[in-house]
Enzyme design. Sequence first.
Site, PDB file in Angstrom:
ATOM      1  N   ASP A   1      63.467  57.473  39.605  1.00  0.00           N
ATOM      2  CA  ASP A   1      64.914  57.502  39.344  1.00  0.00           C
ATOM      3  C   ASP A   1      65.188  58.502  38.219  1.00  0.00           C
ATOM      4  O   ASP A   1      64.253  59.013  37.587  1.00  0.00           O
ATOM      5  CB  ASP A   1      65.317  56.077  38.921  1.00  0.00           C
ATOM      6  CG  ASP A   1      66.821  55.897  38.794  1.00  0.00           C
ATOM      7  OD1 ASP A   1      67.586  56.705  39.331  1.00  0.00           O
ATOM      8  OD2 ASP A   1      67.226  54.899  38.141  1.00  0.00           O
TER       9      ASP A   1
ATOM     10  N   GLU B   1      67.228  63.880  37.728  1.00  0.00           N
ATOM     11  CA  GLU B   1      68.083  65.089  37.912  1.00  0.00           C
ATOM     12  C   GLU B   1      67.707  66.183  36.920  1.00  0.00           C
ATOM     13  O   GLU B   1      67.841  67.347  37.298  1.00  0.00           O
ATOM     14  CB  GLU B   1      69.569  64.695  37.768  1.00  0.00           C
ATOM     15  CG  GLU B   1      70.076  63.833  38.908  1.00  0.00           C
ATOM     16  CD  GLU B   1      69.507  62.412  38.886  1.00  0.00           C
ATOM     17  OE1 GLU B   1      69.220  61.929  37.787  1.00  0.00           O
ATOM     18  OE2 GLU B   1      69.342  61.810  39.950  1.00  0.00           O
TER      19      GLU B   1
ATOM     20  N   ASP C   1      74.042  56.069  43.291  1.00  0.00           N
ATOM     21  CA  ASP C   1      74.897  54.928  42.926  1.00  0.00           C
ATOM     22  C   ASP C   1      76.235  54.948  43.640  1.00  0.00           C
ATOM     23  O   ASP C   1      77.252  55.396  43.115  1.00  0.00           O
ATOM     24  CB  ASP C   1      75.104  54.908  41.418  1.00  0.00           C
ATOM     25  CG  ASP C   1      73.788  54.696  40.683  1.00  0.00           C
ATOM     26  OD1 ASP C   1      72.830  54.188  41.308  1.00  0.00           O
ATOM     27  OD2 ASP C   1      73.721  55.040  39.493  1.00  0.00           O
TER      28      ASP C   1
HETATM   29  O1  MIG Z   1      71.165  54.282  34.573  1.00  0.00           O
HETATM   30  O2  MIG Z   1      67.252  51.581  37.021  1.00  0.00           O
HETATM   31  O3  MIG Z   1      70.537  54.950  40.717  1.00  0.00           O
HETATM   32  O4  MIG Z   1      69.446  52.572  41.663  1.00  0.00           O
HETATM   33  O5  MIG Z   1      69.126  50.480  39.812  1.00  0.00           O
HETATM   34  C1  MIG Z   1      70.979  53.556  35.741  1.00  0.00           C
HETATM   35  C2  MIG Z   1      68.563  51.150  37.049  1.00  0.00           C
HETATM   36  C3  MIG Z   1      69.556  53.709  36.197  1.00  0.00           C
HETATM   37  C4  MIG Z   1      70.193  54.250  38.474  1.00  0.00           C
HETATM   38  C5  MIG Z   1      69.770  54.116  39.898  1.00  0.00           C
HETATM   39  C6  MIG Z   1      69.863  52.684  40.327  1.00  0.00           C
HETATM   40  C7  MIG Z   1      69.006  51.822  39.430  1.00  0.00           C
HETATM   41  C8  MIG Z   1      69.425  51.990  37.970  1.00  0.00           C
HETATM   42  N1  MIG Z   1      69.358  53.413  37.607  1.00  0.00           N
END
Ligand code: MIG
Length: 821
Positions: A430, A433, A506
Amino acid sequence: MEELDKQNKEISDISTGEVVEEIVQHLNNPVSGPKPIVKKYLSTVEQVYTESNKFYFSDGDARVEIRVVSDEIIRVRLAPHGVFLDDFSYAVPVVDQKVTTFKMEEQEACYSVSTNTITCKVRKSDFHISFTDNQNQMVMSEDESPMHWEENIEFGGYYVYATKKCLPDENFYGLGDKSGNMNLRGRHFQNWNTDAYSFGWDQDPLYRTIPFYTGVHQGAAYGIFFDNTFRSYFDFGKEDSAKTSFWADGGELQYYYIHGPHLMDVVKRYQSLTGTHPMPPKWALGYHQCRWSYYPEQKVKEIADGFRSRNIPCDAIYLDIDYMDGYRCFTWNKNHFPDPKRMIKELANDGFKTVVMIDPGIKVDDNYWVFKEGKANNYFCRRSDDYFMEGHVWPGRCQFPDFTNPTVREWWGKLYKELVDIGVAGVWNDMNEPAVFGSGTFPNDVRHNYDGYRGSHRKAHNVYGMQMVRSTYDGLKKLMRNKRPFTITRAGYSGMQRYGCVWTGDNVATWEHLKIGNIQCQRMSISGVPFCGTDIGGFSGEPDGELFTRWIQLGTFSPFMRAHSAGDTAEREPWSFGEPYTSINRTYIELRYRLMPYLYSVFWEHHRYGFPILRPLVMLEQENSSNSYRQDEFTFGDKILVCPVLEQGAVSRMVYLPKGKWYNFWTHEVLNGESEHNIKAPLAQMPLFVRAGAVIPEYPVMQYVGEKNVDEVLLNVYYADYEVNSFLFEDHGDTFAYEQDIYSEKKFSVKGTEYQLTIEQSVDGLYTPNYEWYEYNIIGLPFNVNKITVDDKDVVDYQLDENSCLHFRSNKNFTSIKIYN
Ligand code: MIG
């Protein structure tokens, strides 16, 4: 003054906000501010020379390289002062492919470089470049103005621009991770990987960068892949309806022209450049349950039991960031998970795979081994003046590995050892980016290794996530001793499909987001990234039972099927909404498992042959100039047409059926294509159609992939009065033996006439499935048919049931056929 206005206008034509303002300021007050940026264009072709499959054209200063990549692909590069940049790409590992023949000829007005299939012309007078289809002499893509550039005073290098003609009847598709309508015409886009929490219908940019689009005019398609990792821009006739342009903040103007004429060919050829998705472990095509977060262990077990006790199939449970100790990657919160190895084992015994999240941010903490190792070895990203790149994310103050450094990728890949040892089956990357709280992402001056080709964050930003998941995938592959890894990433760049699947980030629990996600996954699919899914139910916000169920129905036909939700929402499991929702959700998840052999075969078709998994209707009807097809329908593979219900309260929907005949999956009614139909769609029925002539293989329902031994495969044969080929792919499901042809690719050819049904089958590959029997279920057989043959053997003494269906069994070599009662 007139001159100033002209310059002003020219600049605002091509630049973006800030730059324009600076320039305008300068122009109004020439004593201060930066020097005006002057666009330079290629002028006339002065020199030409050839070097094997590369042809060079110069205007005396700038040079252009035209490289014949294959019979259908030609690459164009521009070097403003004659010197090309290093030829390195994360997207395209190998540029040259097989070419039958190619040649260059000088004509009066142009030079033409041609293959058997296409011709690229470089016009002498103005350096316009065009691409023509040799077969019917149709100009597919043509410069509107010559390639141009502007010097970048601050960073060096150039802003680079290409402007093509946009034809009146031309439509555009692809570009990967974009929301909004399927057709990109009339819109402007930007590529800069962005953490776009609860994005909107037309929001841009989003999480991923795929600078590849296809254009379709007069029924013929071509593609342009602008392989440039800097912030890039595309305009499809928005600024000027006669122009399609693409440009970037740096790097080289380098693009591939990819010929069709069919959209499918364009996508397959794009895939031949950037690679296809490896075969996933078969369980990864099952249903996945996720939540931010399931903890402690007790909660995880409760969810697992919830599936098994209700007989709702599920293959994977996810642990989001809260399983870690203070969000430190590769650690466990021992209060919540005292013995992760035992827990994962117990889950595995119950048929669940455990997938865990790993983020890029590493907590600055001298007592934390990952930080210590990274620091000691100089693995973290630094700013231009050598300070470390620091930013706040979940663990607090963090530093970030430079995944564009091969040594760092190798190190990172090995960090998964303990997770693999205790049985973790998949990893979820995650925030890559990369996302940073407050500032959004890294500043531009962060330096990256870029596999030895060096660059600032301007160049590396869009590939950071892809290189992270690459490191994860490669690391897991080694640690799992060549079992297929399962990885999922949020950010990526073209070629990311070689390293893992994606979810769309999200999203929100709204009907609008159901629509966005539907198009988004189709668009990813035709942009080379087939293994994609949305957070079923919506990440933030609260779906009601109806929305959740409609989302499960769509998700049944998303290559990646996972429900996920933020922590501050109500419970979000398939049973959370009570009846009738629970039962309907179960039926669809079961359907996913019944269709597993079909889904898996479609995946193989992608992996081996480069076909997209989801196919928007434009792909089936690109010559349909009235565009009467609908953008919300797609086929999964080429046999199942999916028409999701995207409107609250709907109990029917209009459906456009493409060419051919289609069986209503629920009623077996046969409908004619190239026409619209009003189809019943009560909550329990999402309209689904099967192409007449198809053979759709089915497994028995299982609670997870591999739960039962399959001793008989059901083959649903949908009678057609024409010939259709289908196939069934099978293999071990979790190894790379398929690379050595250890697989079974069984082909079925089904041909119907008024009186006869002929089924012929053949098999390729070295794998032998365990089962001995097929059960045939012939659907829609006309009463006139009095002869059925399977591989030249007659099926005798059969009787149709009252629905004009027929069942019989055959052993897998078709040497023995048994009729059911
Ligand atoms: O700042 O890990 O898109 O799927 O549950 C949020 C927590 C960080 C973003 C991801 C989401 C995930 C969440 N993450």
